[in-house]
Design a protein around this motif. Sequence first.
Motif, short mmCIF file in Angstrom:
data_model
loop_
_atom_site.label_atom_id
_atom_site.label_comp_id
_atom_site.label_asym_id
_atom_site.label_seq_id
_atom_site.Cartn_x
_atom_site.Cartn_y
_atom_site.Cartn_z
N HIS A 33 -89.55 -9.24 -46.29
CA HIS A 33 -88.96 -7.89 -46.51
C HIS A 33 -89.89 -6.83 -46.22
O HIS A 33 -90.89 -6.80 -45.70
N LEU A 52 -89.35 -17.08 -48.51
CA LEU A 52 -88.90 -15.71 -48.72
C LEU A 52 -90.09 -14.81 -49.20
O LEU A 52 -90.75 -15.36 -50.23
N GLU A 54 -91.17 -11.51 -50.39
CA GLU A 54 -90.56 -9.98 -50.82
C GLU A 54 -91.75 -8.72 -50.81
O GLU A 54 -92.84 -9.00 -50.41
N GLU A 55 -91.33 -7.78 -51.21
CA GLU A 55 -91.90 -6.55 -51.13
C GLU A 55 -93.35 -6.61 -51.35
O GLU A 55 -93.52 -7.16 -52.76
N THR A 57 -95.82 -8.05 -50.78
CA THR A 57 -96.91 -9.18 -50.70
C THR A 57 -97.73 -9.04 -49.60
O THR A 57 -97.55 -8.26 -48.78
N GLU A 120 -92.89 -13.68 -54.63
CA GLU A 120 -92.44 -12.59 -55.17
C GLU A 120 -93.05 -11.21 -55.00
O GLU A 120 -94.19 -11.28 -54.39
N VAL A 121 -92.43 -10.03 -55.54
CA VAL A 121 -93.08 -8.83 -55.35
C VAL A 121 -94.42 -8.70 -55.70
O VAL A 121 -94.89 -9.05 -56.90
N SER A 138 -94.49 -12.79 -59.31
CA SER A 138 -95.04 -11.17 -59.26
C SER A 138 -96.47 -11.09 -59.73
O SER A 138 -96.65 -11.42 -60.73
#
Length: 221
Positions: A33, A52, A54-55, A57, A120-121, A138
Amino acid sequence: MNYDSLRIAKGAVVCAEADLRGDVTVGASTIIHPKVRIFAYAGPIVIGDGCLIEEQTVIINRGDMSDEDLAKFMKETETRPPQTRGGRNAPLRSLQVQTNYVCGKQQGETLHIGSYNVFEVGTHVESLKIGSNNVFESKCKLGQQVTVGDGCVVSVFCVLDKEDHLDNMTVVYGPGNQRRKQQDKPMPQTQQLEFLAKVLPNFHNLKKSNVSPSPEPIGKK
């Protein structure tokens, strides 16, 4: 070390706003991301297939960089965007000079991440060895001396910053980093990966793929 080596397998989706610097390899079908930062600072970083990320990271191969120098480095990279033209990564060498850190002549140890992992974020990862089919929720943090097997879950806000190993199917949770075993490994996020691979290119510029995918996805059985 090659400061300008970025290899992206065909089928991977890496948003141009993601900041990847140094010797980084991204596997097929992996989604990265915007606002992700991946820094191969002291050695290469290899990310397997179908991950995956995410933002916000952060994945960094820090070597023997001190906490103080790491803080300076992270602050510098927040204010200096990566180069986006000419096919080159941002100049890690100049950043290393500014943080008073110089790599040795030999390339450092590789940070290796297996396949079908979910970050995750806001996840922060320094661990050099991560298996496959793991979920990092997260704002969790993995220190450099932590190794992770397969099918593990590190829950939200958990911090593992001392020498440790997570056996296969371990779940870390709660303020005291309690642990238990789970019966089934987390399911690969296949549908989400397929959805993001279609949607993200409509809203973000992408870094171009430049290598063919492996004949068989890494870690897939």
